[in-house]
Design a protein around this motif. Structure first.
Motif, PDB file in Angstrom:
ATOM      1  N   GLU A  43      -4.933  -6.487   3.430  1.00  0.00           N
ATOM      2  CA  GLU A  43      -5.087  -5.145   3.999  1.00  0.00           C
ATOM      3  C   GLU A  43      -6.030  -4.342   3.116  1.00  0.00           C
ATOM      4  N   GLN A  60      -7.945  -0.325   3.025  1.00  0.00           N
ATOM      5  CA  GLN A  60      -7.986   0.986   3.670  1.00  0.00           C
ATOM      6  C   GLN A  60      -8.806   1.959   2.837  1.00  0.00           C
ATOM      7  N   TYR A  97     -11.600  -9.140   2.779  1.00  0.00           N
ATOM      8  CA  TYR A  97     -10.370  -9.606   3.420  1.00  0.00           C
ATOM      9  C   TYR A  97     -10.267 -11.118   3.247  1.00  0.00           C
ATOM     10  N   THR A 157       2.395  -9.875   8.255  1.00  0.00           N
ATOM     11  CA  THR A 157       0.954  -9.786   8.479  1.00  0.00           C
ATOM     12  C   THR A 157       0.663  -9.622   9.959  1.00  0.00           C
TER      13      THR A 157
END
Length: 201
Positions: free
Chosen positions: A50, A52, A31, A143
């Motif tokens: 982001e 995931q 990140y 964000t």
């Protein structure tokens, strides 16, 4: 993750942001890290905001097994074949014909374009100016926490010894202007930064 070596490719793309899928589900960017996508005419730089990880197959759900990762790899290694990791980047700017532009490129990065971590030299050149902050503040509503993302970015630059006292002073000045000289926000930001950053001479 090796620097300069592609590890992912673009699966969604637009002028302001793009999404990549990692070739290995457990080899992902950090990140706040800066990544690059190269085309025949330019190199686009983006900031990871982001990440995931989930099931590759929408019909297969991930369940809790009460086992460590090592135990799962030993007893049920097949479940890892159904995992994938995606990440999203905000476009910071691009480099074309030796010139740096702190804005969106004329076209979005190509689908299936390879994604890699730029060299320390490219990062040093790109972050020699604070114009990238204008781009980030334009994305503030997109964000979860702009300040967290900027701290993560500075942390990544700090780890690569690219954050000097001169650069950080220029950063603070620009940050203050872009926040309309919000003293309280700046003070809280600097308190957090001092705990997490290593600034070189």
């Amino acid at each position: 993750m090796d620097h300069h070596k592609p590890f992912a490719e673009i699966i969604e793309s637009s002028l302001h942001c793009w999404k990549g899928e990692c070739w290995e589900w457990d080899s992902m960017p950090a990140y706040g890290s800066v990544l690059a996508v190269q085309s025949p005419t330019r190199t686009v730089l983006g900031l990871v905001h982001e990440i995931q990880t989930g099931s590759l197959d929408a019909t297969r759900k991930v369940f809790a097994y009460k086992k460590t990762e090592e135990e799962l790899k030993r007893d049920q290694p097949h479940i890892f074949h159904f995992l994938h990791t995606t990440f999203s980047c905000l476009t910071l700017g691009y480099i074309e014909q030796g010139r740096t532009f702190y804005q969106c490129a004329p076209e979005p990065p190509k689908i299936h374009g390879f994604i890699y971590s730029p060299s320390a030299e490219d990062l040093q050149d790109f972050f020699s100016q604070e114009h990238y902050l204008h781009t980030l503040f334009a994305h503030e509503q997109a964000t979860f926490s702009l300040d967290d993302m900027i701290l993560a970015l500075l942390g990544q630059l700090s780890k690569r010894n690219l954050l000097t006292e001169e650069r950080f002073s220029s950063f603070v000045e620009t940050f203050s202007l872009l926040t309309a000289n919000d003293y309280r926000r700046l003070k809280l930001f600097l308190q957090r930064a001092q705990r997490n950053l290593t600034i070189t001479d």
